[in-house]
Design a protein around this motif. Structure first.
Motif, PDB file in Angstrom:
ATOM      1  N   GLY A  45       0.816  -1.217   0.000  1.00 17.04           N
ATOM      2  CA  GLY A  45       0.000   0.000   0.000  1.00 17.04           C
ATOM      3  C   GLY A  45       0.843   1.258   0.000  1.00 17.04           C
ATOM      4  O   GLY A  45       0.559   2.213  -0.735  1.00 17.04           O
ATOM      5  N   ALA A  46       1.924   1.278   0.796  1.00 14.45           N
ATOM      6  CA  ALA A  46       2.738   2.493   0.896  1.00 14.45           C
ATOM      7  C   ALA A  46       3.471   2.764  -0.419  1.00 14.45           C
ATOM      8  O   ALA A  46       3.499   3.896  -0.911  1.00 14.45           O
ATOM      9  CB  ALA A  46       3.738   2.371   2.037  1.00 14.45           C
ATOM     10  N   GLY A  47       4.061   1.718  -0.995  1.00 11.52           N
ATOM     11  CA  GLY A  47       4.827   1.891  -2.230  1.00 11.52           C
ATOM     12  C   GLY A  47       3.940   2.337  -3.386  1.00 11.52           C
ATOM     13  O   GLY A  47       4.289   3.267  -4.132  1.00 11.52           O
ATOM     14  N   MET A  73      -2.833  -9.068   2.690  1.00  9.67           N
ATOM     15  CA  MET A  73      -3.312  -9.936   3.773  1.00  9.67           C
ATOM     16  C   MET A  73      -4.128  -9.189   4.820  1.00  9.67           C
ATOM     17  O   MET A  73      -4.737  -9.810   5.682  1.00  9.67           O
ATOM     18  CB  MET A  73      -2.108 -10.582   4.482  1.00  9.67           C
ATOM     19  CG  MET A  73      -1.341 -11.538   3.605  1.00  9.67           C
ATOM     20  SD  MET A  73       0.241 -11.958   4.349  1.00  9.67           S
ATOM     21  CE  MET A  73      -0.274 -12.988   5.708  1.00  9.67           C
ATOM     22  N   ALA A 117       9.697   1.322   0.801  1.00 12.61           N
ATOM     23  CA  ALA A 117       8.351   0.955   1.285  1.00 12.61           C
ATOM     24  C   ALA A 117       8.301  -0.568   1.386  1.00 12.61           C
ATOM     25  O   ALA A 117       7.407  -1.226   0.855  1.00 12.61           O
ATOM     26  CB  ALA A 117       7.288   1.487   0.325  1.00 12.61           C
ATOM     27  N   ASN A 173       3.315 -12.619   9.533  1.00 14.77           N
ATOM     28  CA  ASN A 173       3.820 -11.910   8.340  1.00 14.77           C
ATOM     29  C   ASN A 173       4.141 -12.846   7.179  1.00 14.77           C
ATOM     30  O   ASN A 173       4.551 -13.987   7.387  1.00 14.77           O
ATOM     31  CB  ASN A 173       5.082 -11.135   8.692  1.00 14.77           C
ATOM     32  CG  ASN A 173       4.815  -9.870   9.508  1.00 14.77           C
ATOM     33  OD1 ASN A 173       5.687  -9.026   9.632  1.00 14.77           O
ATOM     34  ND2 ASN A 173       3.620  -9.727  10.057  1.00 14.77           N
ATOM     35  N   LEU A 228      -2.801 -14.998  11.277  1.00 10.52           N
ATOM     36  CA  LEU A 228      -3.619 -14.052  12.034  1.00 10.52           C
ATOM     37  C   LEU A 228      -5.093 -14.433  12.117  1.00 10.52           C
ATOM     38  O   LEU A 228      -5.687 -14.908  11.154  1.00 10.52           O
ATOM     39  CB  LEU A 228      -3.525 -12.661  11.389  1.00 10.52           C
ATOM     40  CG  LEU A 228      -4.091 -11.559  12.277  1.00 10.52           C
ATOM     41  CD1 LEU A 228      -3.123 -11.231  13.399  1.00 10.52           C
ATOM     42  CD2 LEU A 228      -4.398 -10.319  11.488  1.00 10.52           C
ATOM     43  N   GLU A 280       5.126   0.514   6.842  1.00  7.03           N
ATOM     44  CA  GLU A 280       5.594  -0.158   8.062  1.00  7.03           C
ATOM     45  C   GLU A 280       7.089   0.021   8.287  1.00  7.03           C
ATOM     46  O   GLU A 280       7.562  -0.023   9.427  1.00  7.03           O
ATOM     47  CB  GLU A 280       5.218  -1.649   8.006  1.00  7.03           C
ATOM     48  CG  GLU A 280       5.418  -2.345   9.331  1.00  7.03           C
ATOM     49  CD  GLU A 280       4.801  -3.726   9.420  1.00  7.03           C
ATOM     50  OE1 GLU A 280       3.897  -4.057   8.617  1.00  7.03           O
ATOM     51  OE2 GLU A 280       5.245  -4.498  10.306  1.00  7.03           O
TER      52      GLU A 280
HETATM   53  P1  FAD Z   1       4.071  -4.421   2.447  1.00  4.02           P
HETATM   54  O1  FAD Z   1       2.653  -4.518   2.071  1.00  4.02           O
HETATM   55  O2  FAD Z   1       4.630  -5.422   3.385  1.00  4.02           O
HETATM   56  O3  FAD Z   1       4.874  -4.400   1.125  1.00  4.02           O
HETATM   57  C1  FAD Z   1       6.277  -4.465   1.131  1.00  4.02           C
HETATM   58  C2  FAD Z   1       6.741  -4.514  -0.290  1.00  4.02           C
HETATM   59  O4  FAD Z   1       8.148  -4.393  -0.300  1.00  4.02           O
HETATM   60  C3  FAD Z   1       6.421  -5.809  -1.012  1.00  4.02           C
HETATM   61  O5  FAD Z   1       6.093  -5.504  -2.341  1.00  4.02           O
HETATM   62  C4  FAD Z   1       7.733  -6.574  -0.958  1.00  4.02           C
HETATM   63  O6  FAD Z   1       7.886  -7.492  -1.999  1.00  4.02           O
HETATM   64  C5  FAD Z   1       8.702  -5.422  -1.114  1.00  4.02           C
HETATM   65  N1  FAD Z   1      10.058  -5.683  -0.652  1.00  4.02           N
HETATM   66  C6  FAD Z   1      10.496  -6.002   0.591  1.00  4.02           C
HETATM   67  N2  FAD Z   1      11.832  -6.122   0.593  1.00  4.02           N
HETATM   68  C7  FAD Z   1      12.246  -5.874  -0.667  1.00  4.02           C
HETATM   69  C8  FAD Z   1      13.505  -5.859  -1.311  1.00  4.02           C
HETATM   70  N3  FAD Z   1      14.638  -6.123  -0.659  1.00  4.02           N
HETATM   71  N4  FAD Z   1      13.559  -5.599  -2.628  1.00  4.02           N
HETATM   72  C9  FAD Z   1      12.430  -5.348  -3.334  1.00  4.02           C
HETATM   73  N5  FAD Z   1      11.205  -5.339  -2.782  1.00  4.02           N
HETATM   74  C10 FAD Z   1      11.124  -5.604  -1.466  1.00  4.02           C
HETATM   75  N6  FAD Z   1      -3.210  -3.227   9.225  1.00  4.02           N
HETATM   76  C11 FAD Z   1      -4.351  -2.495   9.287  1.00  4.02           C
HETATM   77  O7  FAD Z   1      -4.300  -1.271   9.365  1.00  4.02           O
HETATM   78  N7  FAD Z   1      -5.556  -3.102   9.229  1.00  4.02           N
HETATM   79  C12 FAD Z   1      -5.701  -4.431   9.132  1.00  4.02           C
HETATM   80  O8  FAD Z   1      -6.815  -4.929   9.071  1.00  4.02           O
HETATM   81  C13 FAD Z   1      -4.521  -5.225   9.084  1.00  4.02           C
HETATM   82  N8  FAD Z   1      -4.614  -6.568   8.977  1.00  4.02           N
HETATM   83  C14 FAD Z   1      -3.467  -7.309   8.893  1.00  4.02           C
HETATM   84  C15 FAD Z   1      -3.563  -8.690   8.746  1.00  4.02           C
HETATM   85  C16 FAD Z   1      -2.441  -9.462   8.633  1.00  4.02           C
HETATM   86  C17 FAD Z   1      -2.564 -10.953   8.461  1.00  4.02           C
HETATM   87  C18 FAD Z   1      -1.172  -8.861   8.724  1.00  4.02           C
HETATM   88  C19 FAD Z   1       0.045  -9.696   8.691  1.00  4.02           C
HETATM   89  C20 FAD Z   1      -1.057  -7.485   8.857  1.00  4.02           C
HETATM   90  C21 FAD Z   1      -2.203  -6.699   8.943  1.00  4.02           C
HETATM   91  N9  FAD Z   1      -2.115  -5.313   9.066  1.00  4.02           N
HETATM   92  C22 FAD Z   1      -3.267  -4.568   9.113  1.00  4.02           C
HETATM   93  C23 FAD Z   1      -0.824  -4.620   8.946  1.00  4.02           C
HETATM   94  C24 FAD Z   1      -0.643  -4.133   7.524  1.00  4.02           C
HETATM   95  O9  FAD Z   1      -1.165  -5.071   6.614  1.00  4.02           O
HETATM   96  C25 FAD Z   1       0.833  -3.883   7.171  1.00  4.02           C
HETATM   97  O10 FAD Z   1       1.419  -3.123   8.174  1.00  4.02           O
HETATM   98  C26 FAD Z   1       0.927  -3.132   5.859  1.00  4.02           C
HETATM   99  O11 FAD Z   1       0.223  -3.816   4.850  1.00  4.02           O
HETATM  100  C27 FAD Z   1       2.361  -2.914   5.413  1.00  4.02           C
HETATM  101  O12 FAD Z   1       2.307  -2.282   4.150  1.00  4.02           O
HETATM  102  P2  FAD Z   1       3.607  -1.716   3.433  1.00  4.02           P
HETATM  103  O13 FAD Z   1       3.153  -1.058   2.184  1.00  4.02           O
HETATM  104  O14 FAD Z   1       4.395  -0.926   4.398  1.00  4.02           O
HETATM  105  O15 FAD Z   1       4.453  -3.012   3.110  1.00  4.02           O
END
Ligand code: FAD
Length: 609
Positions: A18-20, A49, A195, A208, A250, A400
């Protein structure tokens, strides 16, 4: 000499959660040429997820809700260690970001009068989570991805970034490799947004996905970015505990939001006995009052099952330790006796299928067995509260992987809206920075070659160790020595283990070719995982108190000295990690009044919106 392919972007976004995706959209809107890199496929990032929903004080279900109540709840839940300015930016902007998703096609659940519906979650004073059943993350990702693709992102899927590239102290790109082919890729960029999500995979029991190996924290720290409050890891109270193959998956807080209750092996609702002092008077004191709340009585207080996650997780752990746990070491979560079967299937469809398929259990008929699972990291890369800039020029972080918003403990639902609020801010700021970099794209050829040689080293090291065995050891020891309950001796032991694992992580051996080679991927992941594990343990040792997601057996209470300190993890020039305690940014008096308000009615006017 190894060949590689080079790509040039104004803004490189690492991560397609979502962030990216939100950062990429914002940067494109500012006119930047944007590349997005993801370890997996578009649409499959960990965000997919997310289940329960995204918090935003829209006031659709309770008109008294507004940004100030959300501000107060978030700071209170975070043990007041949050960066107050981030919390203000976040709580004010979240409703607009939810409405924007709706305009882009997200299909939220509705109230009877057609507004976006909002559900209850722990620590939120009012129903605040916009949701799509228990599949909110899927809808969020689908919507953002459709929009980003329409706007013209360049996606590099199944690509892992191994190192950030620097020039004169600024980040100017990244080195990665295609996981399918093993080909090296060099991204030259004027600005980079990290992100990369969380780090749950450094623990044995986690909710996770496989991507959450904490890469971004280490990548940033290796180029000199500060990390903040890495001791605060959220152990979600309700993960599956049985069967062993699915341990940690979860069970959404939405189950409790919809009326589910926690019971011990004696059938007692133990959360009534576990309301901490700071929440006294805010929660129902009898089952009868909690029942009236569930039936919609606005004079009744919320059931104590909706206390914050740190509190509920520790209460379950206490029941288990004192011999009142469920057969597989957890507690019972009962929605079956609280809601009709068709309601459960409609509101919690994923939970129904998850338990049916993985546990052979019908949650409309029987209680679930649940226990704590590593879920989220509150700490992260230290960022500016307005722009998400790190202390390294050209490097931004969102989602995150960034720290500061959630303090010592995140409220459920506060992540999904964090992603879109701060993803957007990071994308805009990165694009503005990139526009000012008028020179040509530059990376240091020697740096690229050195990192490629380093990445290939496990292929030329036949006597090295098995990377899978090392990862297993890392996860098991982090779980044992730096898990939900910590104490000095175990943390010190873990530091020694990590020092040893760090050496061994640079001495692994892998066989076969570079095309989709999980052994090689694990060997490289391990190098980053030991770095971030060390940061977690160092910060945990330094915080001699218990607060939010950080619980010390040897210091079981909050300590007023630590209430005013953030822990910064900083790398010195010789590469070692150090903890520096820094005072929290000063909160202005008018904001402090909001944060400390006792009576919610004081906050329900619209002044200051
Ligand atoms: P992510 O969605 O984790 O994306 C990370 C991205 O970075 C991915 O594309 C990955 O492939 C990429 N990446 C990582 N390392 C590298 C690398 N070295 N090189 C290239 N790409 C890389 N939060 C809520 O607010 N409400 C909810 O209902 C909720 N439910 C949840 C349920 C579950 C089961 C879990 C586990 C979490 C839940 N959370 C919820 C928390 C929330 O989903 C996460 O905190 C959030 O989705 C993180 O988003 P993000 O964009 O930061 O990273």
């Amino acid at each position: 000499m190894e060949s590689y392919t080079t790509y040039d972007y104004d803004v490189l976004v690492i991560g397609a959660g979502g962030a990216g995706l939100r950062a990429a959209i914002a940067a494109i809107e500012k006119g930047a040429r944007v590349g997005v890199v993801t370890k997996s496929l578009l649409g499959k990032a960990h965000t997919v997820m997310a289940e329960g929903g995204m918090a935003a004080a829209m006031g659709n279900v309770r008109s008294e809700d507004n940004w100030k109540v959300h501000f107060r709840d978030t700071l209170k839940g975070g043990g007041m260690l949050n960066n107050w300015k981030m919390v203000e930016n976040y709580t004010k902007e979240a409703p607009d970001r939810v409405r924007e998703l709706e305009q882009w096609g997200a299909v939220f659940d509705r109230t009877p009068d057609g507004k976006i519906n909002q559900r209850n979650f722990g620590g939120h004073s009012y129903p605040r989570l916009a949701h799509v059943g228990d599949r909110t993350g899927l809808e969020l990702i689908r919507t953002l991805q459709d929009h980003a693709v329409k706007m013209g992102i360049n996606a590099h899927m199944e690509t892992t970034i191994y190192r950030l590239l620097t020039e004169g102290g600024a980040v100017v790109g990244a080195l990665g490799f295609n996981r399918q082919t093993g080909e090296f890729l060099v991204f030259r960029a004027k600005a980079v947004v990290l992100a990369t999500g969380g780090l749950g995979r450094i623990y044995q029991i986690t909710s996770n996905s496989w991507e959450c190996t904490g890469d971004g924290f280490s990548l940033a720290s290796m180029v000199g970015a500060d990390l903040i409050d890495m001791e605060f890891i959220q152990f979600h109270p309700t993960g599956m505990v049985w069967p062993p193959s699915v341990m940690g998956i979860l069970v959404t807080e939405g189950v409790r939001g919809e009326g589910g209750v926690l019971k011990n092996s004696e059938g007692k609702r133990f959360m009534f006995d576990n309301v901490p002092e700071r929440y006294k008077g805010e929660f129902a004191e009898t089952e009868e009052e909690a029942e009236r709340w569930l039936q919609g009585d606005r004079n009744a207080r919320r059931p104590p099952e909706l206390l914050t996650r740190d509190v509920v997780a520790r209460a379950i752990r206490k029941e288990v330790n004192e011999g009142r746990g469920s057969p597989h070491g957890g507690a019972y979560l009962d929605i079956a006796s609280r809601r009709p079967a068709d309601y459960i299937k409609k509101k919690l469809p994923s939970m129904y299928h998850q338990f049916m398929k993985l546990g052979n259990l019908d949650i409309t008929k029987e209680p679930m067995e649940v226990g704590p699972t590593c879920h989220y990291v509150m700490g992260g890369i230290r960022v500016d509260p307005d722009t998400q800039a790190t202390n390294v020029p050209g490097l931004y972080a969102a989602g995150e992987v960034a720290g500061g918003l959630h303090g010592a403990n995140r409220l459920g639902g506060n992540s999904l809206s964090d992603l879109v609020v701060f993803g957007r801010r990071a994308g805009m700021a990165a694009a503005e920075y990139a526009a000012k970099q008028t020179g040509s794209y530059q990376v240091d050829e020697a740096q690229v070659r050195a990192y490629i040689a380093e990445a290939l080293q496990p292929f030329n090291n036949p006597q090295g160790e098995n990377p899978f065995a090392l990862m297993k050891e890392l996860r098991a020891t982090m779980q044992k020595n730096a898990g939900i309950m910590r104490e000095e001796n175990e943390l010190k032991t873990q530091l020694e283990i990590l020092a040893n694992l760090k050496k061994r992580a640079w001495n692994t051996s892998v066989s076969g070719g570079r095309a989709y080679n999980p052994g090689w991927h694990t060997a490289l992941d391990m190098r980053l995982m030991v770095e971030i594990s060390e940061a977690v343990v160092l910060a945990a040792l330094a915080r001699k108190e218990s607060r939010g997601g950080h619980a010390r057996l040897d210091y079981p209470d909050p300590d007023p000295t630590f209430a005013k300190l953030n822990h910064i993890i900083r790398r010195s020039s010789d590469g070692t990690l150090n903890v520096v305690a820094e005072p929290l940014p000063e909160m202005p008096e008018d904001r402090r009044k909001i944060a400390e308000a006792k009576d919610l009615k004081e906050l329900s006017d619209k002044v200051g919106a």
